[in-house]
Design an enzyme around this catalytic site. Structure first.
Site, PDB file in Angstrom:
ATOM      1  N   GLY A 167       0.981  -1.356  -0.237  1.00  0.00           N
ATOM      2  CA  GLY A 167       0.046  -0.032   0.024  1.00  0.00           C
ATOM      3  C   GLY A 167       0.722   1.415   0.118  1.00  0.00           C
ATOM      4  N   GLN A 224      -7.696  -0.325   2.901  1.00  0.00           N
ATOM      5  CA  GLN A 224      -8.743  -0.975   4.093  1.00  0.00           C
ATOM      6  C   GLN A 224      -9.943  -1.505   3.441  1.00  0.00           C
ATOM      7  OE1 GLN A 224      -8.043  -1.817   6.966  1.00  0.00           O
ATOM      8  NE2 GLN A 224      -6.201  -0.763   7.126  1.00  0.00           N
ATOM      9  N   SER A 253      -3.524  -3.663  -0.750  1.00  0.00           N
ATOM     10  CA  SER A 253      -2.326  -4.252  -0.062  1.00  0.00           C
ATOM     11  C   SER A 253      -2.848  -5.550   0.271  1.00  0.00           C
ATOM     12  CB  SER A 253      -1.959  -3.246   1.316  1.00  0.00           C
ATOM     13  OG  SER A 253      -0.803  -3.929   1.772  1.00  0.00           O
ATOM     14  N   ALA A 254      -2.148  -6.666  -0.127  1.00  0.00           N
ATOM     15  CA  ALA A 254      -2.370  -7.980   0.098  1.00  0.00           C
ATOM     16  C   ALA A 254      -2.647  -8.388   1.641  1.00  0.00           C
ATOM     17  CB  ALA A 254      -1.251  -8.756  -0.645  1.00  0.00           C
ATOM     18  N   HIS A 255      -1.688  -7.796   2.367  1.00  0.00           N
ATOM     19  CA  HIS A 255      -1.731  -8.138   3.816  1.00  0.00           C
ATOM     20  C   HIS A 255      -3.220  -7.787   4.725  1.00  0.00           C
ATOM     21  CE1 HIS A 255      -0.568  -4.786   6.397  1.00  0.00           C
ATOM     22  NE2 HIS A 255       0.133  -4.385   5.139  1.00  0.00           N
ATOM     23  N   CYS A 276       0.695   1.780  12.258  1.00  0.00           N
ATOM     24  CA  CYS A 276       1.970   2.352  11.739  1.00  0.00           C
ATOM     25  C   CYS A 276       2.347   3.414  12.671  1.00  0.00           C
ATOM     26  CB  CYS A 276       1.607   2.668  10.335  1.00  0.00           C
ATOM     27  SG  CYS A 276       0.855   1.746   9.222  1.00  0.00           S
TER      28      CYS A 276
END
Ligand code: PLP
Length: 397
Positions: free
Chosen positions: A73, A181, A201-203, A327
């Site tokens: 991301g 998200q 974003s994959a995670h 983060c």
């Protein structure tokens, strides 16, 4: 005696799905060819990358040629912002974003300002939502890009992207949407959203960390950020992370099939959790409770306690929650998102984020509500939040 842990921090990251792990392991072991090599090992790797590209394109309702694989991301957001700014004409350039963006957008914009580019930060209302009219008012003749997130990572508030896209397009301004998200938790359809660029974003959707997507609609002004080989149609050089990209493809395909039913299940669990907290814990209110929110996200303010010690107390009881964006944890500053919706610094420090996901059950939710009630009682006795008093009633905003 070890207790079973319950993970309620899915907006920070998610565990790998079993089939994603299986695919990742198989690709790591077996598909080690370089996707640019012409021999069979290379062709097999290329096949996995292109298969994943098609899966992502179906998931986003986009053209596979518009999908660029990235390292996640943060890279997608930076590539969109710097890529459009670098490609756009004119000596004076201006970018519009909002006050509630993720640091991957906000800090990129701060860098633009250091480079002499003007940036406007559109505020949000008390439920954490941008008014498209405010965004329209911020546009100028020299505006080259608008960047607005689809769902906020802290409150879950969904933004009116189709309306914002119309406003931008009337002014001839491309729109980037950070959908990191919302992908997997809400409908993300590039056609309906009307944006020009979108980050995934994959995670965040049960895929691996360190792999993501930037969707770039054909015709969007764009200059690549990195220089190297001609990978990804010359938009992002570097040998492809074939196992990660393959795993991302599996993750989005599973999501595509399951997200709607799962969203409904999580919404019921989240609402149950909030009603338990509102009825059993004094001084609770739900941040952005008045907005259309992601079904898995609950950001609650609990007067009279600090978020950080509460997160630690819950961790000791076996529950993983967050006191703000993961983060920025470790930072003493209150969340910029919560102050943007009108909370004082003290109020913003009294909040925790609970983000549900696949493994969570009704029993876990009830156990978490009980643990919050106990921990809050204990903390209010031993470590009340500085300057805050419990105000009776609470209720969602
Ligand atoms: C809204 C949003 N954008 C961007 C990112 C950054 O994504 P990544 O962790 O893949 O770099 C995150 C991660 O928390 C996020 O929540």
């Amino acid at each position: 005696m070890s207790r079973t842990r319950a993970y309620f921090d899915h907006n920070a990251t998610t565990p790998l799905r079993a089939e994603v792990l299986e695919g990742l392991r198989a690709a790591l072991e077996e598909t080690y060819g370089n996707a640019s090599s012409i021999h069979r090992d290379g062709q097999r790797a290329r096949q996995l990358v292109e298969e994943a590209r098609r899966k992502v394109a179906v998931f986003l309702n986009a053209d596979p040629r518009e999908i660029v694989f990235t390292s996640g991301g943060t890279e997608s957001d930076n590539t969109a912002i710097f890529g459009v700014v670098a490609a756009s004409e004119g000596s004076r350039k201006h970018v519009v974003t909002t006050t509630i963006e993720h640091p991957a957008v906000l800090n990129a914009c701060e860098r633009l300002e250091q480079l002499g580019i003007d940036v406007s930060y559109v505020p949000v209302d008390a439920s954490g939502v941008v008014n498209p009219a405010d965004l329209e008012a911020a546009l100028r003749p020299e505006t080259v890009l608008a960047s607005v997130m689809h769902a906020n990572n802290e409150t879950g508030a969904l933004q009116p992207i189709p309306e914002i896209a119309s406003v931008c397009h009337r002014a001839g301004v491309p729109l980037h949407v950070d959908a990191v998200q919302s992908c997997g938790k809400a409908r993300v359809d590039c056609g309906t959203l009307g944006a020009d660029m979108l980050s995934l974003s994959a995670h965040k959707l049960y895929g691996p960390k360190g792999v993501g997507v930037l969707w770039i609609r054909k015709g969007t002004p764009f200059a690549k950020l990195l220089y190297g080989g001609h990978h990804e149609r010359d938009r992002r050089p570097g040998t492809e992370n074939v196992p990660g990209i393959h795993a991302l493809g599996i993750a989005v395909s599973r999501c595509q099939v399951e997200w709607e039913a799962e969203a409904e299940r999580l919404r019921k669990l989240r609402d149950h959790l909030e009603s338990l907290l509102l009825s059993h814990v004094e001084g609770v209110s739900v941040n952005a409770g008045g907005s259309t929110r992601l079904p898995n996200t609950s950001n609650v303010r609990i007067d009279g306690v600090e978020g950080e010690p509460l997160v630690i107390a819950l961790d000791l009881r076996g529950f993983a929650v967050s006191s703000g964006a993961a983060c920025s944890s470790g930072s003493v500053e209150p969340s910029h998102v919560l102050t943007a919706i009108g909370l004082s610094r003290e109020q913003a420090r009294s909040c925790i984020r609970i983000s549900l996901g696949m493994s969570n059950t009704r029993e876990q939710v009830e156990a978490l509500a009980g643990a919050i009630e106990d921990s809050v009682g204990h903390l209010r006795r031993i470590a009340p939040a500085a300057g805050s008093r419990v105000s009776a009633g609470g209720g969602s905003q």
